[in-house]
Design an enzyme around this catalytic site. Structure first.
Site, PDB file in Angstrom:
ATOM      1  N   TYR A  20       0.828  -1.224   0.000  1.00  0.00           N
ATOM      2  CA  TYR A  20       0.000   0.000   0.000  1.00  0.00           C
ATOM      3  C   TYR A  20       0.860   1.272   0.000  1.00  0.00           C
ATOM      4  O   TYR A  20       0.822   2.068  -0.950  1.00  0.00           O
ATOM      5  CB  TYR A  20      -0.929  -0.072   1.214  1.00  0.00           C
ATOM      6  CG  TYR A  20      -1.716   1.162   1.557  1.00  0.00           C
ATOM      7  CD1 TYR A  20      -2.330   1.938   0.569  1.00  0.00           C
ATOM      8  CD2 TYR A  20      -1.870   1.552   2.888  1.00  0.00           C
ATOM      9  CE1 TYR A  20      -3.074   3.061   0.909  1.00  0.00           C
ATOM     10  CE2 TYR A  20      -2.612   2.657   3.234  1.00  0.00           C
ATOM     11  CZ  TYR A  20      -3.207   3.418   2.248  1.00  0.00           C
ATOM     12  OH  TYR A  20      -3.945   4.520   2.592  1.00  0.00           O
ATOM     13  N   ILE A  21       1.664   1.453   1.039  1.00  0.00           N
ATOM     14  CA  ILE A  21       2.439   2.701   1.123  1.00  0.00           C
ATOM     15  C   ILE A  21       3.613   2.645   0.142  1.00  0.00           C
ATOM     16  O   ILE A  21       3.957   3.631  -0.505  1.00  0.00           O
ATOM     17  CB  ILE A  21       2.908   2.950   2.577  1.00  0.00           C
ATOM     18  CG1 ILE A  21       1.684   2.942   3.511  1.00  0.00           C
ATOM     19  CG2 ILE A  21       3.637   4.279   2.689  1.00  0.00           C
ATOM     20  CD1 ILE A  21       2.020   2.913   4.990  1.00  0.00           C
ATOM     21  N   ASN A  47       7.950  -9.795  -2.380  1.00  0.00           N
ATOM     22  CA  ASN A  47       7.689 -11.238  -2.478  1.00  0.00           C
ATOM     23  C   ASN A  47       6.234 -11.521  -2.864  1.00  0.00           C
ATOM     24  O   ASN A  47       5.847 -12.672  -3.039  1.00  0.00           O
ATOM     25  CB  ASN A  47       8.058 -11.964  -1.168  1.00  0.00           C
ATOM     26  CG  ASN A  47       7.237 -11.466   0.015  1.00  0.00           C
ATOM     27  OD1 ASN A  47       6.258 -10.748  -0.156  1.00  0.00           O
ATOM     28  ND2 ASN A  47       7.645 -11.865   1.203  1.00  0.00           N
ATOM     29  N   LEU A  48       5.438 -10.474  -2.973  1.00  0.00           N
ATOM     30  CA  LEU A  48       4.030 -10.545  -3.409  1.00  0.00           C
ATOM     31  C   LEU A  48       3.159 -11.406  -2.482  1.00  0.00           C
ATOM     32  O   LEU A  48       2.099 -11.867  -2.901  1.00  0.00           O
ATOM     33  CB  LEU A  48       3.914 -11.019  -4.866  1.00  0.00           C
ATOM     34  CG  LEU A  48       4.540 -10.079  -5.903  1.00  0.00           C
ATOM     35  CD1 LEU A  48       4.365 -10.644  -7.320  1.00  0.00           C
ATOM     36  CD2 LEU A  48       3.932  -8.669  -5.830  1.00  0.00           C
ATOM     37  N   ILE A  49       3.595 -11.593  -1.238  1.00  0.00           N
ATOM     38  CA  ILE A  49       2.726 -12.310  -0.296  1.00  0.00           C
ATOM     39  C   ILE A  49       1.518 -11.427   0.037  1.00  0.00           C
ATOM     40  O   ILE A  49       0.378 -11.867  -0.040  1.00  0.00           O
ATOM     41  CB  ILE A  49       3.501 -12.704   0.985  1.00  0.00           C
ATOM     42  CG1 ILE A  49       4.534 -13.780   0.628  1.00  0.00           C
ATOM     43  CG2 ILE A  49       2.538 -13.210   2.077  1.00  0.00           C
ATOM     44  CD1 ILE A  49       5.377 -14.257   1.805  1.00  0.00           C
ATOM     45  N   ASP A 108      12.748 -12.005  -1.782  1.00  0.00           N
ATOM     46  CA  ASP A 108      12.251 -12.173  -0.415  1.00  0.00           C
ATOM     47  C   ASP A 108      13.394 -11.920   0.556  1.00  0.00           C
ATOM     48  O   ASP A 108      14.516 -12.405   0.343  1.00  0.00           O
ATOM     49  CB  ASP A 108      11.722 -13.609  -0.254  1.00  0.00           C
ATOM     50  CG  ASP A 108      10.889 -13.757   1.002  1.00  0.00           C
ATOM     51  OD1 ASP A 108       9.723 -14.159   0.889  1.00  0.00           O
ATOM     52  OD2 ASP A 108      11.416 -13.481   2.112  1.00  0.00           O
ATOM     53  N   TYR A 166       4.476  -6.849  16.830  1.00  0.00           N
ATOM     54  CA  TYR A 166       4.661  -6.013  15.642  1.00  0.00           C
ATOM     55  C   TYR A 166       5.425  -4.739  16.007  1.00  0.00           C
ATOM     56  O   TYR A 166       6.454  -4.420  15.404  1.00  0.00           O
ATOM     57  CB  TYR A 166       3.293  -5.664  15.026  1.00  0.00           C
ATOM     58  CG  TYR A 166       3.378  -4.548  14.025  1.00  0.00           C
ATOM     59  CD1 TYR A 166       4.075  -4.727  12.831  1.00  0.00           C
ATOM     60  CD2 TYR A 166       2.799  -3.300  14.271  1.00  0.00           C
ATOM     61  CE1 TYR A 166       4.189  -3.684  11.917  1.00  0.00           C
ATOM     62  CE2 TYR A 166       2.904  -2.261  13.365  1.00  0.00           C
ATOM     63  CZ  TYR A 166       3.598  -2.464  12.187  1.00  0.00           C
ATOM     64  OH  TYR A 166       3.712  -1.435  11.289  1.00  0.00           O
ATOM     65  N   HIS A 187      -8.480  -2.246   8.485  1.00  0.00           N
ATOM     66  CA  HIS A 187      -8.399  -0.817   8.795  1.00  0.00           C
ATOM     67  C   HIS A 187      -9.749  -0.122   8.710  1.00  0.00           C
ATOM     68  O   HIS A 187     -10.604  -0.491   7.902  1.00  0.00           O
ATOM     69  CB  HIS A 187      -7.382  -0.139   7.874  1.00  0.00           C
ATOM     70  CG  HIS A 187      -6.000  -0.621   8.121  1.00  0.00           C
ATOM     71  ND1 HIS A 187      -5.315  -1.414   7.231  1.00  0.00           N
ATOM     72  CD2 HIS A 187      -5.184  -0.464   9.187  1.00  0.00           C
ATOM     73  CE1 HIS A 187      -4.135  -1.717   7.745  1.00  0.00           C
ATOM     74  NE2 HIS A 187      -4.032  -1.155   8.927  1.00  0.00           N
ATOM     75  N   ASP A 206      -5.997  -1.181  22.103  1.00  0.00           N
ATOM     76  CA  ASP A 206      -6.276   0.092  21.426  1.00  0.00           C
ATOM     77  C   ASP A 206      -6.220   1.246  22.427  1.00  0.00           C
ATOM     78  O   ASP A 206      -7.111   1.376  23.272  1.00  0.00           O
ATOM     79  CB  ASP A 206      -7.684   0.084  20.809  1.00  0.00           C
ATOM     80  CG  ASP A 206      -7.685  -0.365  19.368  1.00  0.00           C
ATOM     81  OD1 ASP A 206      -6.618  -0.353  18.733  1.00  0.00           O
ATOM     82  OD2 ASP A 206      -8.771  -0.725  18.874  1.00  0.00           O
TER      83      ASP A 206
END
Ligand code: UDP
Length: 322
Positions: free
Chosen positions: A10-11, A31-33, A50, A140, A188, A282
């Site tokens: 995306y970014i 790697n197109l995962i 990768d 993460y 999102h 959150d």
């Protein structure tokens, strides 16, 4: 030649387009995962590679004369990182170590990196500046913080020149509608709201309406993906003069309810809403102090009005190509 690792995401794909529009030569590796081949601008070269496969990285650097790297390649689902931390530490941390090893072996010392406000954890104050302590609350965020720390050590010992950009909530799509946001699965808020409006989901589930905020829903700092792309180019141009970490946010907080209202105004449709319990991890409010980005990069976000950001995402939702 700029190598964009993870340039099919995306970014990454928006940054590739921005760099090409500004005269840079770009090679994209992915790697197109999670990335989309269709998201990669046709003006860029594309290589399937990768981070786990150090041989594929070696080939990449042998075949292209790379001056600097913009590194997006990472797994980025917070929930999944809690269930499968190994996947996150190997791909994000070990993968970056592999990339750095090959970069340094080829004398490439410049890197711009996608970090995240998730490295801060639960905020003690807002707006959050770069001096805020970093206590991430999931694997993460920890994987990204570890990489920031590795960069600082590599700077001292190997002369690495790095800028780690700590994004707040990336949002919106290319203004010309050519590329956009397409996650599988989508988690999102803005795409899910727009998909609820267009009938692809029964409703949007709002995670918590009892937060200590004016309308009871969480506040985030939504930053347009083209403003992020611009910041990556400015960061590339600053490498060598500055190394360190910089927040990227608008400095404006928007609540979940405000997002829903803005999306209804943009689409002229009602959004079906269901209020459910809070999602674990959150924080009530996250928004950036972006003065460092302004001072060091000369970066000013063009999109401040949340409706303008959502308008680009709605345009993509109506005409999505992948
Ligand atoms: N959110 C929500 N429902 C959803 C997805 C997200 O209410 O289906 C809320 C979430 O609690 C957060 C905000 O929307 O306050 C943005 O969440 P998102 O997952 O887009 O980004 P994050 O802030 O987790 O990086």
């Amino acid at each position: 030649m700029i190598l964009v690792m993870g340039g099919a995401g995306y970014i990454g794909s928006h940054t590739v387009k921005h760099l090409l529009d500004n005269g840079y030569e770009v090679v994209v590796a992915d790697n197109l995962i999670y990335g989309h081949r269709e998201a990669v601008d046709k003006r860029a070269q594309f290589v399937l590679a990768d981070l786990a496969d150090i041989e594929s990285l070696e080939q990449l650097f042998q075949n292209h004369k790379i001056d600097a790297v913009v590194h997006f390649a990472a797994f980025a689902y917070v929930g999944e990182s809690v269930e499968a931390p190994e996947k996150y530490y190997y791909n994000n941390v070990v993968g970056t170590l592999n990339l750095l090893k090959i970069m340094l072996a080829h004398g490439v010392k410049k890197i711009v990196f996608s970090s995240t406000c998730a490295t801060y954890g639960e905020p003690h104050y807002t707006p959050i500046d770069e001096k805020h302590n970093q206590t991430p609350i999931n694997p993460y965020g920890r994987s990204k913080l570890m990489i920031e720390q590795i960069f600082a050590d590599y700077e001292k010992s190997y002369g690495l020149q790095y800028i780690a950009l700590r994004y707040f909530n990336a949002a919106g799509c290319s203004a010309d509608g050519s590329i956009g946001e397409s996650h599988m699965p989508e988690t999102h808020l803005i795409p899910l709201v727009l998909q609820a409006i267009s009938g692809q989901h029964q409703n949007i589930k709002v995670f918590g309406s009892d937060y200590d905020t004016p309308d009871g829903t969480c506040i985030r700092d939504y930053i347009h993906v083209e403003d992020l792309a611009l910041a990556h180019r400015l960061a590339l141009e600053k490498l060598g003069q500055f190394s360190g970490c910089i927040n990227l946010g608008t400095g404006v907080g928007t609540s979940v309810k405000e997002i829903i209202i803005a999306a209804e105004e943009v689409s002229h449709k009602k959004c079906p809403v269901e209020y459910v319990s809070r999602r674990a991890g959150d924080p009530a409010r996250l928004f950036a102090d972006n003065r460092k980005a302004k001072e060091i990069l000369g970066w000013y976000p063009k999109y401040i009005d949340i409706k303008e950001i959502i308008r680009t995402a709605w345009n993509w939702e109506l005409n999505r190509k992948y």
